[in-house]
Design a protein around this motif. Structure first.
Motif, PDB file in Angstrom:
ATOM      1  N   VAL A  38       2.495   0.600 -10.756  1.00 30.54           N
ATOM      2  CA  VAL A  38       1.414   0.769  -9.916  1.00 30.54           C
ATOM      3  C   VAL A  38       0.538  -0.471 -10.450  1.00 30.54           C
ATOM      4  N   LEU A  39       0.250  -1.108  -9.418  1.00 31.64           N
ATOM      5  CA  LEU A  39      -0.824  -2.335  -9.503  1.00 31.64           C
ATOM      6  C   LEU A  39      -1.939  -2.010  -8.663  1.00 31.64           C
ATOM      7  N   LEU A  40      -3.346  -1.886  -9.162  1.00 36.46           N
ATOM      8  CA  LEU A  40      -4.544  -1.257  -8.470  1.00 36.46           C
ATOM      9  C   LEU A  40      -5.336  -2.769  -8.381  1.00 36.46           C
ATOM     10  N   THR A  41      -5.607  -3.277  -7.237  1.00 29.54           N
ATOM     11  CA  THR A  41      -6.382  -4.495  -6.922  1.00 29.54           C
ATOM     12  C   THR A  41      -7.155  -4.232  -5.824  1.00 29.54           C
ATOM     13  N   GLY A  42      -8.146  -5.257  -5.908  1.00 31.87           N
ATOM     14  CA  GLY A  42      -9.226  -5.271  -4.642  1.00 31.87           C
ATOM     15  C   GLY A  42      -8.930  -6.713  -3.951  1.00 31.87           C
ATOM     16  N   HIS A  43     -10.442  -7.175  -3.847  1.00 29.66           N
ATOM     17  CA  HIS A  43     -10.245  -8.722  -3.479  1.00 29.66           C
ATOM     18  C   HIS A  43     -10.229  -8.917  -1.536  1.00 29.66           C
ATOM     19  N   VAL A  44      -9.306  -8.332  -1.237  1.00 34.44           N
ATOM     20  CA  VAL A  44      -9.018  -8.473   0.244  1.00 34.44           C
ATOM     21  C   VAL A  44      -9.779  -7.714   1.125  1.00 34.44           C
ATOM     22  N   HIS A  45     -10.598  -6.668   0.639  1.00 35.41           N
ATOM     23  CA  HIS A  45     -11.632  -5.740   1.339  1.00 35.41           C
ATOM     24  C   HIS A  45     -10.877  -4.770   2.326  1.00 35.41           C
ATOM     25  N   THR A  46      -9.556  -4.604   2.053  1.00 37.90           N
ATOM     26  CA  THR A  46      -8.621  -3.827   2.906  1.00 37.90           C
ATOM     27  C   THR A  46      -8.060  -2.790   2.185  1.00 37.90           C
ATOM     28  N   PRO A  47      -8.015  -1.668   2.674  1.00 40.77           N
ATOM     29  CA  PRO A  47      -7.339  -0.634   1.971  1.00 40.77           C
ATOM     30  C   PRO A  47      -5.847  -0.688   2.406  1.00 40.77           C
ATOM     31  N   HIS A  48      -4.989  -0.556   1.500  1.00 43.83           N
ATOM     32  CA  HIS A  48      -3.431  -0.985   1.563  1.00 43.83           C
ATOM     33  C   HIS A  48      -2.847  -0.358   0.493  1.00 43.83           C
ATOM     34  N   ALA A  49      -1.354   0.098   0.960  1.00 45.41           N
ATOM     35  CA  ALA A  49      -0.565   0.670  -0.318  1.00 45.41           C
ATOM     36  C   ALA A  49       0.661   0.082   0.345  1.00 45.41           C
ATOM     37  N   GLU A  50       1.735  -0.781  -0.512  1.00 43.65           N
ATOM     38  CA  GLU A  50       2.921  -1.340  -0.101  1.00 43.65           C
ATOM     39  C   GLU A  50       3.721  -1.549  -1.526  1.00 43.65           C
ATOM     40  N   LEU A  51       5.014  -1.019  -1.132  1.00 44.43           N
ATOM     41  CA  LEU A  51       6.122  -1.036  -1.900  1.00 44.43           C
ATOM     42  C   LEU A  51       6.384  -2.760  -2.190  1.00 44.43           C
ATOM     43  N   ILE A  52       6.143  -3.346  -3.336  1.00 38.97           N
ATOM     44  CA  ILE A  52       6.696  -4.579  -3.476  1.00 38.97           C
ATOM     45  C   ILE A  52       7.865  -4.506  -4.200  1.00 38.97           C
ATOM     46  N   THR A  53       9.103  -5.108  -3.792  1.00 41.95           N
ATOM     47  CA  THR A  53      10.315  -5.050  -4.212  1.00 41.95           C
ATOM     48  C   THR A  53      10.851  -6.725  -4.571  1.00 41.95           C
ATOM     49  N   GLU A  54      11.251  -6.921  -5.871  1.00 42.41           N
ATOM     50  CA  GLU A  54      11.491  -8.133  -6.352  1.00 42.41           C
ATOM     51  C   GLU A  54      12.819  -8.094  -6.742  1.00 42.41           C
ATOM     52  N   ALA A  55      13.705  -9.101  -7.152  1.00 43.85           N
ATOM     53  CA  ALA A  55      15.102  -8.979  -7.732  1.00 43.85           C
ATOM     54  C   ALA A  55      15.109  -8.238  -9.027  1.00 43.85           C
ATOM     55  N   THR A  56      13.796  -8.235  -9.666  1.00 47.55           N
ATOM     56  CA  THR A  56      13.993  -7.767 -10.777  1.00 47.55           C
ATOM     57  C   THR A  56      13.475  -6.047 -10.809  1.00 47.55           C
ATOM     58  N   GLY A  57      13.047  -5.733  -9.915  1.00 50.60           N
ATOM     59  CA  GLY A  57      12.730  -4.186  -9.697  1.00 50.60           C
ATOM     60  C   GLY A  57      11.738  -3.959  -8.625  1.00 50.60           C
ATOM     61  N   SER A  58      10.816  -2.868  -8.690  1.00 50.30           N
ATOM     62  CA  SER A  58       9.904  -2.902  -7.756  1.00 50.30           C
ATOM     63  C   SER A  58       8.644  -2.085  -8.243  1.00 50.30           C
ATOM     64  N   TYR A  59       7.478  -2.214  -7.706  1.00 53.34           N
ATOM     65  CA  TYR A  59       6.393  -1.416  -8.134  1.00 53.34           C
ATOM     66  C   TYR A  59       5.267  -1.140  -6.523  1.00 53.34           C
ATOM     67  N   LEU A  60       4.365  -0.102  -6.904  1.00 55.63           N
ATOM     68  CA  LEU A  60       3.684   0.121  -5.909  1.00 55.63           C
ATOM     69  C   LEU A  60       2.377  -0.736  -5.883  1.00 55.63           C
ATOM     70  N   ALA A  61       1.898  -1.423  -4.804  1.00 55.63           N
ATOM     71  CA  ALA A  61       0.683  -2.348  -4.863  1.00 55.63           C
ATOM     72  C   ALA A  61      -0.379  -1.625  -4.129  1.00 55.63           C
ATOM     73  N   ILE A  62      -1.535  -1.113  -4.637  1.00 54.73           N
ATOM     74  CA  ILE A  62      -2.341  -0.525  -3.939  1.00 54.73           C
ATOM     75  C   ILE A  62      -3.899  -1.388  -3.834  1.00 54.73           C
ATOM     76  N   THR A  63      -4.264  -1.650  -2.888  1.00 56.06           N
ATOM     77  CA  THR A  63      -5.703  -2.393  -2.793  1.00 56.06           C
ATOM     78  C   THR A  63      -6.931  -1.446  -2.436  1.00 56.06           C
ATOM     79  N   ALA A  64      -7.894  -1.543  -2.669  1.00 57.85           N
ATOM     80  CA  ALA A  64      -8.848  -0.735  -2.334  1.00 57.85           C
ATOM     81  C   ALA A  64      -9.910  -1.588  -1.350  1.00 57.85           C
ATOM     82  N   GLY A  65     -10.709  -0.937  -0.373  1.00 60.70           N
ATOM     83  CA  GLY A  65     -11.495  -1.475   0.444  1.00 60.70           C
ATOM     84  C   GLY A  65     -13.076  -2.061  -0.272  1.00 60.70           C
ATOM     85  N   THR A  66     -13.951  -2.299   0.335  1.00 61.30           N
ATOM     86  CA  THR A  66     -15.030  -2.500  -0.278  1.00 61.30           C
ATOM     87  C   THR A  66     -16.285  -1.550   0.037  1.00 61.30           C
ATOM     88  N   LEU A  67     -17.335  -1.378  -0.809  1.00 58.76           N
ATOM     89  CA  LEU A  67     -18.619  -0.684  -0.260  1.00 58.76           C
ATOM     90  C   LEU A  67     -19.607  -1.506  -0.157  1.00 58.76           C
TER      91      LEU A  67
END
Length: 261
Positions: free
Chosen positions: A182-211
Motif C-alpha cells: 500500500v502507498l499512502l500519498t497526498g498532494h492532489v487534494h482528491t481522495p482516491h484509491a486505485e490498484l497500480i499494476t506494473e510488469a513487476t507486480g501491483s500495489y494499492l495507491a491511496i491518496t487523501a484529500g485536504t483539510l
C-alpha cells in the motif's frame, strides 16, 4: 486495526471548521495510528508549524508524518536551497520513525524538494536508493507493509491535478515488486484509491484529500483504513460543512491487493 490518513492540512490556509470537525471525528474513530502524507503548512512558517504541532498533539495518537513541498520555507530562498526541511524536522522529527502497530508496518519517504532544476519545483522526486533501503527492510513475512510519502508515483486516474514525479515510474515498478502492498500519498487534494499494476507486480495507491481551503474537485476530506479478517476497507470522509460523511472507496485483500472484494 484502523489507520486514519490525512494530507495537505496546509496550516496558514487551513479550514478551521473542517479541522475542528475532523479532530472530533478522529477521536470517535479511535485509530490505532495516524499517517499524514505531507504539507502540514502553507508557507513553511514557524507559526504554521506551531499550529500544526498543537493540532497533532491534541489528537494524542501514534502518528507518522512525512514532509510535503509546502513544508519548506517559501520566502527564504537560501534555506530552501541549503536546509529545506530543517523547520519540519525541528517540529516533527519525533513523528518521522516507522510506525509498527500489530502486524502493520508503515514507513515514510520524503519525495518533496526545496528546489529543483525544472519549472515546477513543487513536483515530487524519488531518491531510488533511499526507496530501495526502505523496501529491503526485513519486517517479517506476516507483516502488512505500507509506505507513506507526499507525491504519488503514478498520477491518480481521476484527480484533476496531474503529477510528474521524477523517477516515479521506476519507483512504482520497484514498489510493485516489493513486500510493500500500500502507498499512502497526498498532494492532489482528491481522495482516491486505485490498484497500480506494473510488469513487476501491483500495489494499492491511496491518496487523501485536504483539510484546507485549497480545494480542487472534492470537498475537504480525510481517509480511514480498516484491516480485519484479511481485508483492507478504505473509506474517505467528506466534509459537508458541518460533519464528515463516510464514503466507501473500496475493499481489497490486505496482503495481496490484486484481489478486490
Amino acid at each position: 486495526m484502523r489507520i486514519v490518513q490525512l494530507a495537505d492540512l496546509h496550516f496558514g490556509a487551513e479550514n478551521p471548521r473542517a479541522m475542528d470537525a475532523a479532530a472530533a471525528q478522529i477521536a470517535d474513530l479511535e485509530p490505532d495510528v495516524i499517517v499524514v502524507s505531507g504539507d502540514m503548512t502553507q508557507r513553511g512558517k514557524h507559526d504554521e508549524f506551531e499550529a500544526a504541532r498543537n493540532w497533532i498533539d491534541a489528537l494524542d495518537r501514534p502518528t507518522l508524518i512525512v514532509p510535503g513541498n509546502h513544508d519548506t520555507p517559501l520566502l527564504n530562498l537560501v534555506s530552501r536551497a541549503s536546509s529545506p526541511f530543517q523547520r519540519h524536522h525541528g517540529y516533527f522529527e519525533d513523528h518521522s520513525a516507522p510506525q509498527c502497530v500489530g502486524d502493520i508496518r508503515i514507513d515514510g519517504l520524503n519525495t518533496a524538494r526545496g528546489w529543483q532544476v525544472r519549472s515546477n519545483w513543487a513536483e515530487g522526486s524519488v531518491r531510488l536508493a533511499h526507496l530501495v533501503d526502505i523496501l529491503d527492510e526485513d519486517a517479517g513475512d506476516d507483516t502488512i507493509r505500507m509506505l507513506a510519502c507526499h507525491h504519488p508515483f503514478r498520477s491518480p486516474r481521476d484527480a484533476p491535478l496531474r503529477t510528474r514525479t521524477r523517477r516515479g515510474a521506476a519507483a512504482s515498478e520497484l514498489l510493485a515488486a516489493s513486500p510493500v502492498s500500500v502507498l499512502l500519498t497526498g498532494h492532489v487534494h482528491t481522495p482516491h484509491a486505485e490498484l497500480i499494476t506494473e510488469a513487476t507486480g501491483s500495489y494499492l495507491a491511496i491518496t487523501a484529500g485536504t483539510l484546507s481551503t485549497r480545494l480542487r474537485s472534492a470537498p475537504a476530506a480525510f481517509n480511514s483504513l480498516d484491516i480485519s479478517d484479511g481485508a483492507l476497507r478504505v473509506n474517505t470522509h467528506d466534509f459537508d460543512g458541518t460533519d464528515f460523511q463516510p464514503r466507501r472507496l473500496g475493499t481489497w485483500s490486505a496482503n495481496e491487493p490484486r484481489r478486490q472484494f
